[in-house]
Structures are given as structure tokens and as C-alpha cells.
Design an enzyme around this catalytic site. Structure first.
Site, PDB file in Angstrom:
ATOM      1  N   TYR A 156      -4.685  -0.880   9.861  1.00  0.00           N
ATOM      2  CA  TYR A 156      -3.612  -0.209  10.604  1.00  0.00           C
ATOM      3  C   TYR A 156      -3.954   1.216  11.020  1.00  0.00           C
ATOM      4  CZ  TYR A 156       0.539  -3.205  10.638  1.00  0.00           C
ATOM      5  OH  TYR A 156       1.457  -4.176  10.925  1.00  0.00           O
ATOM      6  N   GLU A 157      -3.296   1.642  12.075  1.00  0.00           N
ATOM      7  CA  GLU A 157      -3.321   3.040  12.466  1.00  0.00           C
ATOM      8  C   GLU A 157      -1.898   3.588  12.493  1.00  0.00           C
ATOM      9  OE1 GLU A 157      -5.872   1.273  13.591  1.00  0.00           O
ATOM     10  OE2 GLU A 157      -7.468   2.734  13.278  1.00  0.00           O
ATOM     11  N   ASP A 196       0.160   4.397   1.329  1.00  0.00           N
ATOM     12  CA  ASP A 196      -0.922   4.902   2.174  1.00  0.00           C
ATOM     13  C   ASP A 196      -1.199   6.387   1.965  1.00  0.00           C
ATOM     14  OD1 ASP A 196      -1.432   2.411   3.139  1.00  0.00           O
ATOM     15  OD2 ASP A 196      -0.365   2.666   5.020  1.00  0.00           O
ATOM     16  N   ASP A 247      12.017  20.443   3.486  1.00  0.00           N
ATOM     17  CA  ASP A 247      12.326  21.544   2.580  1.00  0.00           C
ATOM     18  C   ASP A 247      13.049  22.597   3.419  1.00  0.00           C
ATOM     19  OD1 ASP A 247      12.368  23.619   0.775  1.00  0.00           O
ATOM     20  OD2 ASP A 247      10.264  23.403   0.189  1.00  0.00           O
ATOM     21  N   GLY A 261      -4.715  12.502   4.633  1.00  0.00           N
ATOM     22  CA  GLY A 261      -5.690  13.517   5.032  1.00  0.00           C
ATOM     23  C   GLY A 261      -7.101  12.958   5.100  1.00  0.00           C
ATOM     24  N   GLY A 321      -0.258   8.080  -1.305  1.00  0.00           N
ATOM     25  CA  GLY A 321      -0.622   8.224  -2.717  1.00  0.00           C
ATOM     26  C   GLY A 321      -1.921   7.524  -3.085  1.00  0.00           C
ATOM     27  N   GLY A 378      -4.434   8.312   1.046  1.00  0.00           N
ATOM     28  CA  GLY A 378      -4.555   9.686   1.527  1.00  0.00           C
ATOM     29  C   GLY A 378      -4.514   9.776   3.036  1.00  0.00           C
ATOM     30  N   ALA A 426       0.820  -1.212   0.000  1.00  0.00           N
ATOM     31  CA  ALA A 426       0.000   0.000   0.000  1.00  0.00           C
ATOM     32  C   ALA A 426       0.853   1.261   0.000  1.00  0.00           C
ATOM     33  CB  ALA A 426      -0.890  -0.017   1.232  1.00  0.00           C
ATOM     34  N   HIS A 460       6.188  -7.693   6.898  1.00  0.00           N
ATOM     35  CA  HIS A 460       6.023  -6.558   5.980  1.00  0.00           C
ATOM     36  C   HIS A 460       6.930  -5.432   6.436  1.00  0.00           C
ATOM     37  CE1 HIS A 460       3.143  -6.192   9.289  1.00  0.00           C
ATOM     38  NE2 HIS A 460       3.327  -4.881   9.193  1.00  0.00           N
TER      39      HIS A 460
END
Lengths: 677, 677
Positions: free
Chosen positions: A399-400, A315, A460, A322, A317, A320, A313, A451
Site C-alpha cells: 500500500y501507499e 503502520d 494538540d 518516517g 507503530g 514507521g 498492521a 479490510h
């Protein structure tokens, strides 16, 4: 309503406006809105803007507000097409429209529900379920997963993998991961079931079509498989309440998305994909970072048997961070005085959709910040460390992940990831007791495959300005010679990163990556001002270099990447990760630029540092049925940036303010007293 | 008075008794007591004792209480001799007396004060100080350091190095490390000044005898050099109070040195050398560790110029983590409801001497323990992590170390070290602006030399019993072949440690060290029950293999050592580290046993694991004038030891218990309201 700051996420009215502009472009067509999000202003415009802002000069102009919109619609061919549009929200115009052939947007929960329903309505699936001869009152749960490219399908078509579980108990929150079933279905974008088959039940087996009933010997006690309090019989009562009291309120000040705390200032951002983002991070009004964000995460499974290689996964891309952010609850997800931030996403029809309480902000005590006792006078001076935490928690199926930035008074930043939630499980034969080398048996007939979790933190930098360099420093023993006759000497050696590339950690050399501003020399140390990365030491991607996993998650090859800043280069596996074929990641971008002669020096330039870290998670049974948080911590620390300890002015700790309680045997409460009777 | 538990440190009356027994042995001689401490009972006796204790059976016998005593006395030759005695406290007899030729005990503060006084009284020293032409009201501070063997002296005689600093301000807590002077003196055990000379002032210079006045251009603002609040002008007032309230008291229960908390139980020990020790550590009444302790630390400096190679402190062996433990203060060193433990040491004359509040014990909230949201129902279950902290803080001259064991509800143990305090500084020429490759200029003419901190955590495992094995597990990609056609598979491979030895970490293989009980197989995972070490990844000792540093601190060569348990093998650099010549450490012990055929298999045996970790500390100016805590964290976690998550029964978090406060713009307190006027 105040004018939004250029870094502010889109407001509900801006989302409405963007949708309107897009709709008017597609009159009469059935447009489905996937994303309506802020397109952040170009950095060169923002630098000028921020400069004015911090110097408190009037703004001559404000960067235009722009939305980035993804929609899907049925093309004349009948195929679903993905379009990306940039919308100028001042002029209500479309700045750009791109038709993205063969690309897919993130998955949304509405679609996942449609997949589940389609699956359960399919006669073949129903037939297989019937053949399982399930216990009465048990129900079947379908868990759709995005499809990790394995070269077995035409990638231009989206495929969803459906895994099946048994919810043995009638309770809606019963842990169905405790009963993975051996049915598997594949479903198309158009919700058509393309394949139904049975999964392997041992390391030697392949997928097959022999229907087998569910092995009831796998049914086991709820005591070891349920996490919901209503299904756990004996909760411990020994943990007494613990509360945080801030009688004068918190030490932070918040105005909109602008946060000021101790000497820190920054702006809080949020989008459907990265979740929490931080912008224009300064300490004592000196610029440190232009933007900090989790830029991607990849969770590939190590079980080699088809179709499990499709379990991998992205997670961010694909799913999301958000969209999947939890609605945080007072008294549960944080302690103390809590500020919550809401965010806005959009519905399929383009209406604004509130994501409430997706970020929490609070302070924590973090033990001792610094201490010294003058052993001559016996006088101790001790300060306590107060930290500011910005936390967001996401749920991706089982999962969290708990993501938190910690700001410290000593001008360091910590980024903490905690992995929790439930292991993804697959069925295996009951009682098979040979060790399966790529998984752990966590319950009868339940395999939790190995995994990896690979995160990429995008840094940045803006160390005292935009033009920065990366220096790699190593600690190295001096040779045993006349300048080092006792063999104790060691020195640091540094080299600058000149070109874009990926770099490894080296513990044996204490290799350190520093971000420095060569033009700004610390007057005391006589070295360029800088920050350093304190990495989380991790194993990199294990999948074979020629695998789709490796090609799709290029950032997983090295722990540190350095690139020159480019607007919109935000994602180290590319913008469209869903069923991507690889070659769209950070390594390819660097290679392509080098090949085309486009690559410039990263020395004294506007650069971005990407840190890959994570865990090789070979489950323990202690991670079952719900996993105690596994912590990973990265930090960014000043190194010869200031003129001394930035937290030197933190006031000493005093009992007057901290009001601790001295424990004596007498104050242990009723339990203790009772035992004395 | 109750009978002490066999693990309890000596009581004051036992210290008195031991001194009496020893005194009667040396009637008429001037005996100076260095140490009177518990000699812990042999493990084989303790195992039987603990077994009865935990099964609540009546004790058939209790291991005898025994004291280990170190004394010094003038031999007939006039030389100071070190004697070690073991005293049976039941029978008041001496069990053993050993005269330790050429060995030295730890240094004590009384002696250090005598050294300082002798130094300042010496005419040559006074003459050198006079020649410095110091500013008026400035005073000179002598800092005696134990001597790290460099092969330049007859090691049978103890030598102390005296470094000199200037206290510029009259304030008693002024930071004299800001003004290192270039005088150096060496002093004998008998307090005779044997040498006085001037230190090098540049990388090219040697020690010399040319007297030079103090360069007053080095005098700089107190704002960047003072840490004491009375000398810091503008303390920040932005940090608002933060208090911990435990309305029902703490969750721990303490009876003497026995501690019970959540499902943990263990006994608290303390001695002059290791400081805090933990014994008989169990979770849910299952044995995990027989003993946990910091066993040594070594701080070698990387400045190759003589006499700096003599700066290399064994902070446990030479100084003593127990003797140097801080008297912890309520509201300063911890927050919440605090239990303090006192300890007892002895005076030179053999009287008991209280070391008050040397260990604090308290609970902390540690964020989220585990969480899962069922995305189908939207129901979230979240538990908060409560941890129990046992903390001790030591001051060794300039530096502070904060040592803390954290016990977690999920049956993991964390060992955290924080380094803070003041950098050790040496003088350098004012204005020299070439980069010195083994140090950082932190103030005008003040060099903070590079150094390492190497800690060794001793882990005496007792995983479900005494017979344990160490297994080394690595995660390795499967080859790309027909059993792994997609190239995603990976497996774990394990091997058992068969012989005593030192081992390295390997990040690229996610190498993991597990302590397992091969005789106890987890019925679900079908693997031996175990715990794993989660190391703190660190660079090992940089000093040359042929240096005295390396010979004396053998444990600094590898991150993990495995040895078979032996009573009294507690220290990886040997018991007598003061001016040791090397060859007394863990590597030599292993080698000697192998050479003599004494070495047995460590498989299925009573074994000890030693973890070396630390930091290569190349100072930043941000570490000056007092260093923000640098954290290092090691952990021990169950791996297939239990039948599931040991914290599964922790009750969910609720606002009712946690009483958090929702922040709104309105409740920011008076500061905010005022600004609205």
C-alpha cells in the site's frame, strides 16, 4: 552550524553523538541501533521558550537537546533485548535507561531482507515451492509481515509471517500480488523457520499440509494485472501537458524548518515513526495548535480464516511512517515550485542515514475562495484560494498512503489522506464463483479481502493559549409551541467535556466538536474563541470488542477522544505496538487514570483531541491492479476565533495576474486542425 | 445552421419561433413570457436515438423539438393567470395548454426591481424610513424575497416580503447587509404595499408598529464589514502569481454541446431553472448516466419569530439556477485554458436573451491519481490526476453557490458545491449580549440567523443500459463463533430496493447505495456491474414534520430517494414551488402512486436516485462579511463495473512534461534577495 531549534529533528552530528554516548555505555557488546530520534522537550519548558521567541525577547535558556534511543542487544540469556535510553546531548550523559522485557521495536527493512533470505534458503520452503510446479522463468517473492497478536503464540517472542507470491514475468517490477501462492511460513526473531503450511483455498477450507501445484488456469493477461509502464501496452496519449508557473516564485518563506506563508507560521518536524509533524502552528501570530501529527494507523483484515487474523498492521507503530517515507521526485509527486525537506534516521550501527526528499512543500490553486456579485450593480468580486501543501507519502509493502496538510488563507487546515498502491491479495480457488462475503475476486483465483484503514489524527490544541476546553454542540429542532408556532425554529445546544473519554459523531444532530478558550471571549459574538473539527465520517472498528484487534487498537472504538496533555502520550495504541497484547491504548490510559484518581478535569486545561477516521475498504475491481487514490479529508476551522473572515484581505483575482487562456475551437492544437483537413 | 441535437437547449431562433406560436394563440392579449425552454424529448424516443448515434447508424427519425413555455396574462377577472404551453417547433403548433390556477412561476429580476421601486415610492414606507433618522448620505436598500408559505395568507395570491438595509457608504458596492433595518413591508403581485411594520429587535420581542430611530451605535468600522476591494484598506500582497500553462492546449474536444475528454463523453445542457445539466454520460463508450442535475435546493431559516419563517428559499424552483447564473470571467472564476458556454433565456416579450459565459469548462491537476513503489527495486510509478471541471456559479440575493461536476480519469464523478457570498442578516438590539440560540452576532446589532442549505442531486442512472436496480450494502461484523474464532471477520450484506421510497444513511454500518445492472455480471468479480453513491453526510431538515417547510421540501426528510423514471418528474418539491402548499414533492408522489396502485417495482427498471445533502449552517463570524467557500462533495464511483482500474493506462508523471521548479533558498525572488542586503 546554527544551534538547532528545540523542535528541530536531530542533526546528523547529534545522531552521531547520541550513538557514541550509548556505545560507551555498552562497551564490548554488540549493540544494534533501532532508533535515534529527538526526544521533544517538555511542553512547559517549550511554552516559555516559544513565548520569548514570539515576543522576540532574548532567550534566558534553551531546553536541552535530548535523544531517545532504542537499541537491541543479545542478553546473557541469548535473548534479544530492547533497551530505551534518553541521552542528554549537551552533557553527553544517559538520563534514563529502560530494559523493555517482552516489547519490540519497529521492524526494519534490513531485518525484513534477512527474513526473506532465510525463508528462501529453508529446505521445507524450497520443497513446497518445488511442489508448486511453477511455470518456467517465474520466480517466488516472499513478503514478510509483522504478526498481529491473535493469542496463538507466546507474545514475548517476535514472529514474522511470510506470504508468498509468484512473479510470473521476468521484469523486476512485475506485479506479483496478481499471483498469491498458498504457501505460508512463520519465522522467529532468530530467523528460524518455525512452520510451513498451505493456506486455505476456499471459504470452507482450513490451513493444511497437502502440497498442491499452482493452478495455471490462474495465469491471465498482463493488461489487467500490471501497473508498471514497461508492462502496460497502450498508455493513453490524450492527456496533454499541464504546468504550473510561478513567475515571482512561491509565496512561502522557509528558514531551516520554520515555515511562513500568508499569515501562517509553523515548524516542520519529522521522525521515524510519525513521519511529518507540525509544531507551534499560528495564524497572524495567534497560537492555534501546539502540535499536529498522524499518531497511528491500523489496517485490520476482515477475512476470518487462520492465519489471516494475523494481518493487521500498525503502520506507524510497527513500520514507521518516517522510515517508509518515499523519496519524492520533482515533477512526479507534486507540481509547481517545490521545496523538499530531507530527514535523518540511523543505521543499525548508529550512523546517520539520510532520508532524502521525504516531505514536499508547495502551493496549489484551490478554486474560488470567496465571491459575491452585487446583483444591483452587477459587480463581482472574486478571490481565488491559494493553499500551502505539506505532503509525505509512505509505502508499506503493497500500500501507499499520501498524507498532506493543507493550509488555507481563511485560517482553516485540512488534513488529507489518500490511499493508493496495491491491494493485499490471498489465493483462492480458480473459478469459484460463489460470492465470498469478506472479499472481492479481482483476478482469476485472486481474492482481495475486505479490510479497514483507521487513522488517528492527534490534535494538540493551543487555541489562543494552552488552557482549552472541548464543547460538543448539537443543532436541535425547537418544539412546535407558542415560541415556535410555525415549526421552523432550531437552536444549538452545547455542553462541555468535563472528563477524559471517547465520543461518537451524530449526524442527525450535526454534532460538532469545538476546541475553545473559555477565558478568551470574542467581543463581537460574545462566545469563547475556538476552532472546530470537521470530521471525516467513518465506520469505526468492526472487529469484535473481545478480539485482540479491538484490545490493541482502542482508538478505533470512537471517532473523537479527549485527553489531558501529557508529555510523551503521543500514541493511541501505545508506544510499543509490535505484538502488543492490548490494554496499552488511549481507552486503557483514561480508565487507569480514572481508577487511580489521577484523572483531572479536561475543562480549561492543556488538552489533546484525537480524531479516528478512515475507510471500510471492501475492494472494487477498479482498485486493481493499482488503486486510484481514495481521498479522506478532515478539517479544522476557526469558529468565532477572529473578528471576521480571515481571508477578507486576499486580493481579488485578475486576469492580469492569472493569465488564463480563452479556449476557442481554433486553439485545440494539431489534433483538431488535422481533423479539419 | 446545423440541426440541433435533441438535448441541445433551444436556439435563439427556436425561442423566437415558440414565442410567435404562443403569441398567435393569444392575439390581442398582453402576454408576458416567463419561460421559453426546451421540453426534453421522451426518454423512450431518446434511447433509440442515442443507440443509433453511438452505433453511428443513420437516424431513421429525430425526436421533435418541443418548447415548454410559461406565460402570465391578465384574466378577465383581472387576476394574473399562469399558463403553460408545449409548442411543437417543427409544426409550429401548440401541443398542450394548461391554465395553472393558484400556481406561480419563478420570480424574475424585472419584477423584483418593480417591487423595489413600488416599495420606495410608498408613503408609509417613506414615513418609516424618515422615522429612522438615518445618517446623512446613507441610503436605504430594499431586498425583495419570495414568500415562504406559512399558512398566514391566501396562497393563491403572490406576496413578496421586503427587507430593508442601510447602505451607509456612498459606494455602490458597500455591504448593506451590515446594516439590517427593522422595517418590513409586504407587497402584492399587483405591486400594492399591503403591510408595513417593524421587526423584533430581541428574542422576546414581536413585530410591532412603534417607530424607532436607527441606533447609531451600530455603526462600525468598514474594515470588518466591507468586501469590495475599493473599500478594503490593506489587501495582502504576499500571494504571488500562480499560473496554469497548457502548451499543447486542453485535453478536451468540444463540438457544439458535445464534450469529449479522456474516455468521457457527454452533452452539456442548460436551462433557466436547473442551470447546468449533463446528458448521456458515458465512459469508454459505456453508458453510465442518462442525466445528472441539481434538481432543487431549499434554504430554510431557523429563526422562529414571525415573519422570519417566511424566509425559506427554493433557489431553483422560485429563483432559477439558470437565470441567476453568473457571467464568468477569464482569470477570475477559473484558471488555465477555459471554454465558456453561453445560454439563452427570454425576455418578457418573448425575445431571446443571451446569458453569456454561464458555464466554464477547464482542466485541473488534482494531485496523485495512483502511485506504487516496489520497495524491492525502489522503482516508483506515479500518475497525476487530471480532472475536467464544469462549473456554474449562481447569485441568489446575498448568497453565492458554486456548482461543479468533476470528471476523473478513474471513471468517477464528483459533484462539488461551494457556498459563499454574504450571510442574510436581521437586526437585533445593540449590545444585547445574551446568546441568541438561533443565530450568531456578526457585527454590532447584526444577527446572522441559523439556516440550512439542502441540495438535491438528481441521478438518472443508465448503468450499462436503462434497466437498473439499487442495492443497499452494509458492512457488518461476523459473530464471534467457530467460523470467526478470532473475532476479526466482517462481511457485506446487501438487499435490493424493491419499491420507491426514501432511505437514510447509516455510518455505523457503512451503508452504501449502489446502482447496478443485474443483467450484466462482471465476469471477474461475478457480481452485477455498478456504480456507488458516496454521499455527503449531512443533517436532514430540522423543521417540524408538520411545518409548511417540511411539507414543501419533502426531499429534506431522507438522504436517498429511489423512484421509477417518469418523463418530467424532475423536481423533488414539485414543478411550481412558489408559495406551494406542500404535498407536491417526492414523498407525496411516491405515496400517491402507492395508494393508487400505480407503483411498480423499481427493481430492474428505469430508475432515478435522488441524493439530499447540505449543511446546517450556524454562521461563524469568520463567514462575515463574505463567507469563505464551504465545500460539500458527493461522488459517484464505479464498483465492479470495469475489469480493473480504468485509469491504469494513464501515463506516468514525468518532470519532462510537468516542468516543476526545485525551490532553493536562492530562488525566492526579489523580496528574499533584498532582505539579504
Amino acid at each position: 552550524m546554527a544551534v538547532p531549534h528545540p523542535f528541530d529533528p536531530l542533526t546528523p552530528s547529534e545522531i552521531n553523538k547520541a550513538a557514541e554516548v550509548v556505545r560507551s555505555r555498552y562497551t564490548g557488546q554488540d549493540v544494534s541501533f533501532k532508533v535515534i530520534t529527538l526526544k521533544e522537550p517538555p511542553k512547559n519548558e517549550m511554552i516559555a521558550f516559544l513565548d520569548h521567541e514570539h515576543r522576540q525577547l532574548p532567550h534566558q535558556w534553551i531546553p536541552i537537546r535530548c535523544a531517545r534511543v532504542e537499541i537491541t542487544l543479545k542478553a546473557t540469556t541469548g535473548e534479544l533485548e530492547l533497551h530505551e535510553l534518553h541521552v542528554n546531548l549537551t552533557k553527553n550523559t544517559v538520563l534514563k535507561l529502560e530494559v523493555l522485557k517482552g516489547k519490540h521495536s519497529h521492524v526494519d527493512s534490513v531485518y525484513m531482507k534477512e527474513v526473506e533470505a532465510a525463508c528462501m534458503a529453508d529446505p521445507r520452503v524450497r520443497d513446497e515451492i518445488r511442489k508448486l510446479e511453477l511455470p518456467p522463468r517465474a520466480s517466488v517473492v516472499v513478503e514478510p509481515w509483522t504478526y498481529a497478536t491473535d493469542g496463538q503464540n507466546d507474545m514475548s517472542k517476535r514472529v514474522t509471517m511470510c506470504w508468498f507470491y509468484l512473479r510470473l514475468l521476468e521484469h523486476q517490477d512485475a506485479n506479483y500480488y496478481a499471483y498469491p501462492l498458498d504457501i505460508c511460513a512463520e519465522i522467529s526473531e532468530e530467523l528460524e523457520i518455525t512452520r510451513v503450511y498451505r493456506l486455505a483455498s476456499s471459504p470452507d477450507e482450513q490451513i493444511h499440509n497437502e502440497p498442491r501445484p499452482f493452478d495455471r488456469r490462474k495465469i491471465h493477461s498482463t493488461a489487467t494485472s500490471e501497473y508498471h509502464p514497461e508492462l502496460r501496452p497502450n498508455l493513453r496519449t490524450s492527456t496533454k501537458p499541464y504546468q504550473v508557473v510561478q513567475p515571482e516564485g512561491p509565496s512561502f518563506k522557509i528558514g531551516g524548518n520554520q515555515l511562513n506563508w500568508e499569515k501562517w507560521s509553523f515548524r516542520v518536524g519529522f521522525n521515524y515513526r510519525e513521519g511529518l509533524t507540525l509544531h507551534d502552528i499560528r495564524y497572524d501570530d495567534r497560537s492555534l495548535f501546539y502540535r499536529l501529527s498522524l499518531s497511528e494507523m491500523f489496517v485490520p483484515y476482515g477475512d476470518p480464516r487462520a492465519p489471516y487474523p494475523r494481518k493487521a498492521a500498525f503502520d506507524l507503530g510497527n513500520d514507521g511512517a518516517g522510515i517508509n517515507a518515499n523519496n519524492l521526485k520533482l515533477g512526479c509527486d507534486c507540481l509547481g515550485t517545490i521545496k523538499y525537506f530531507d530527514a535523518w534516521h540511523n543505521t543499525r550501527s548508529g550512523e546517520p542515514m539520510k532520508l532524502p526528499n521525504v516531505v514536499c512543500c508547495h502551493e496549489q490553486d484551490d478554486g474560488i475562495l470567496w465571491k459575491h456579485t452585487n446583483f444591483r450593480t452587477g459587480h463581482a468580486v472574486v478571490t481565488r484560494s491559494r493553499i500551502l501543501v505539506l505532503q509525505t507519502i509512505i509505502t508499506v509493502s503493497n500500500y501507499e498512503y499520501i498524507f498532506a496538510f493543507h493550509f488555507c488563507q481563511d485560517a482553516s487546515i485540512y488534513y488529507e489522506v489518500r490511499a493508493t498502491g496495491i491491494l493485499s491479495t490471498v489465493p483462492t480457488n480458480f473459478g469459484e464463483d460463489a460470492k465470498i462475503p469478506y472479499g472481492t475476486i479481482v483476478a482469476p483465483g485472486v481474492l482481495a479481502p475486505y479490510h479497514q484503514h483507521l487513522f488517528c489524527l492527534r490534535i494538540d490544541t493551543a487555541i489562543d493559549g494552552q488552557k482549552n476546553s472541548v464543547s460538543i454542540e448539537e443543532s436541535e429542532a425547537m418544539p412546535l409551541d407558542e415560541s415556535n408556532p410555525f415549526g421552523v425554529g432550531y437552536v444549538t445546544k452545547s455542553r462541555f467535556v468535563e472528563k477524559e473519554g471517547g465520543f461518537d459523531l451524530d449526524l442527525s444532530k450535526a454534532r460538532t466538536f469545538k476546541f475553545v478558550n473559555e477565558a478568551k471571549v470574542n467581543p463581537i459574538t460574545n462566545t469563547p474563541v475556538g476552532f472546530k473539527l470537521m470530521p471525516f465520517y467513518s465506520q469505526m472498528l468492526l472487529a469484535d470488542k473481545n478480539s485482540f484487534h479491538a484490545k490493541r487498537s482502542e482508538y478505533g472504538q470512537h471517532a473523537v477522544w479527549v485527553t489531558r496533555y501529557r508529555d510523551d502520550e503521543l500514541f493511541p495504541s501505545g508506544r510499543y505496538t509490535m505484538q502488543s497484547m492490548g490494554g496499552e491504548g488511549i481507552a486503557s490510559a483514561i480508565q487507569n487514570r480514572a481508577a487511580s484518581g489521577e484523572q483531572e478535569s479536561v475543562r480549561n486545561s492543556d488538552l489533546v483531541v484525537w480524531h479516528t477516521f478512515g475507510s471500510t475498504h471492501n475492494p472494487r475491481i477498479e482498485d486493481w491492479p493499482v488503486m486510484p487514490s481514495e481521498k479522506m479529508m478532515v478539517s479544522l476551522k476557526p469558529v468565532n476565533f477572529f473578528h471576521g473572515n480571515p481571508s477578507l484581505d486576499v486580493a481579488p483575482s485578475t486576469q492580469e495576474k492569472n493569465k488564463s487562456i480563452l479556449y476557442t475551437d481554433e486553439n485545440t492544437g494539431p489534433g483538431c486542425c488535422a481533423s479539419k483537413l
